[in-house]
Design an enzyme around this catalytic site. Structure first.
Site, PDB file in Angstrom:
ATOM      1  CE  LYS A 126      -3.683  -2.255   1.903  1.00  0.00           C
ATOM      2  NZ  LYS A 126      -4.429  -3.212   3.221  1.00  0.00           N
ATOM      3  CD  GLN A 151      -3.606  -4.639   6.102  1.00  0.00           C
ATOM      4  OE1 GLN A 151      -3.659  -3.684   5.622  1.00  0.00           O
ATOM      5  NE2 GLN A 151      -4.122  -5.839   5.656  1.00  0.00           N
ATOM      6  CG  ASP A 200     -10.062  -0.543   4.526  1.00  0.00           C
ATOM      7  OD1 ASP A 200      -9.659  -1.140   3.479  1.00  0.00           O
ATOM      8  OD2 ASP A 200      -9.368  -0.571   5.705  1.00  0.00           O
TER       9      ASP A 200
HETATM   10  N1  GUN Z   1      -6.916  -6.996   5.827  1.00  0.00           N
HETATM   11  C1  GUN Z   1      -7.280  -8.034   4.641  1.00  0.00           C
HETATM   12  N2  GUN Z   1      -7.819  -7.249   3.883  1.00  0.00           N
HETATM   13  C2  GUN Z   1      -7.890  -6.019   4.214  1.00  0.00           C
HETATM   14  C3  GUN Z   1      -8.210  -4.708   3.706  1.00  0.00           C
HETATM   15  O1  GUN Z   1      -8.618  -4.526   2.730  1.00  0.00           O
HETATM   16  N3  GUN Z   1      -8.313  -3.553   4.631  1.00  0.00           N
HETATM   17  C4  GUN Z   1      -7.909  -3.800   5.801  1.00  0.00           C
HETATM   18  N4  GUN Z   1      -7.721  -2.547   6.624  1.00  0.00           N
HETATM   19  N5  GUN Z   1      -7.235  -4.692   6.223  1.00  0.00           N
HETATM   20  C5  GUN Z   1      -7.485  -6.041   5.561  1.00  0.00           C
END
Ligand code: GUN
Length: 283
Positions: A52, A96, A119
């Site tokens: 990211k 996350q 998200d």
């Molecule tokens: N963990 C696995 N996929 C995601 C996601 O798309 N966003 C976040 N914040 N955590 C994750």
């Protein structure tokens, strides 16, 4: 033989569009910024967070990483989120998941203001997705929709089966397919006759989190198969939820792992951060 849907190529196209818009925004004095919080040492999460950050850098966005120790308290995390909520250089905030067990995931997600919730996990944003009038696209499902669009795969009137009912993928995925007039079935651990239900699918989305779960006998010949799984095998190799070797000869289209849905999730996240920056600056 199925056609491979290449997430690397399609995500590059999306990211290119975002990069062009980011450059235009910067001319107006606005640099979109994404804050990513990671708590603890989960190796998979570390890789996702690094990807990211890398994407932000590639696209000319600012990224702010907060790597917190495993024993971070709920109050410490809430304080950080509160600070980021009020920081105008931060347009998007992502925490996350999964979080360490002593932290209340729902409480943490709900503390990110909806305007910065890139998200789309906050109940307000989830509700908007349900209604079909949303600001932020749920990252993984929206990435999948982008892949289907890129390949000119029609959804209207098609039998769509989603395996998995998570808040991150299964539920929002079913909504986006429904908005495009698919006939949607959501399967889960209590579904009876899973094989028969899956075999009805023109479009089959596997978001189970179990390596090689979808076998050839679960797939209708000519179906489009989307593999959301990222499972690590004992030998260290990455593997999807779909038994690729078996299913690929049966399907018409299939996404690989890695290089399929994963890169699309990040491309949507970048899009959402751009959207957030534009909205927060009335652009
Ligand atoms: N963990 C696995 N996929 C995601 C996601 O798309 N966003 C976040 N914040 N955590 C994750």
């Amino acid at each position: 033989m199925a056609k491979l849907i290449d997430g690397k190529v399609i995500s590059a196209a999306v990211k290119n569009e975002v990069a062009t818009e980011v450059a235009a925004l910067k001319e107006k004095g606005v640099t979109p910024g994404l804050a990513v919080i990671i708590v603890g040492e989960d190796p998979a999460s570390k890789v996702y967070v690094a990807n990211k950050e890398k994407a932000c850098e590639q696209l000319g966005m600012a990224s702010f990483k907060y790597a917190l120790p495993e024993n971070t308290t709920e109050n410490e995390l809430l304080e950080l989120i509160n600070k980021l909520n009020n920081d105008s250089s931060v347009n998007g905030i992502l925490c996350q998941l999964p979080l360490p067990r002593h932290l209340n995931e729902e409480l943490i997600i709900n503390s990110i203001i909806p305007e910065k919730d890139v998200d789309a996990f906050h109940p307000q944003n989830v509700g908007k997705i349900m209604i079909g009038n949303y600001d932020f696209l749920p990252c993984t499902p929206a990435g999948i929709m982008e892949m289907l669009k890129y390949e000119n795969i029609e959804i209207e009137g098609k039998e769509c089966v989603v395996i998995g009912r998570s808040n991150i993928v299964g539920k929002p995925m079913s909504m986006l397919l429904l908005h495009k007039n698919g006939t949607v079935t959501v399967c889960h651990s209590r579904t009876k006759n899973l094989k028969d239900v899956c075999r009805r699918a023109d479009i089959l989305v596997a978001a189970v989190g179990r390596a090689n779960f979808v076998t050839a006998d679960m797939v209708k010949p000519g179906a489009v198969v989307i593999d959301v799984g990222i499972n690590r095998l004992e030998n260290g190799k990455l593997c999807g939820d779909v038994n690729f070797a078996e299913v690929e000869p049966v399907a018409s289209y299939i996404t690989p792992v890695p290089g399929g849905v994963g890169p699309m999730t990040i491309a949507t996240l970048m899009k959402n951060t751009l959207t957030a920056a534009k909205k927060q600056n009335n652009i």
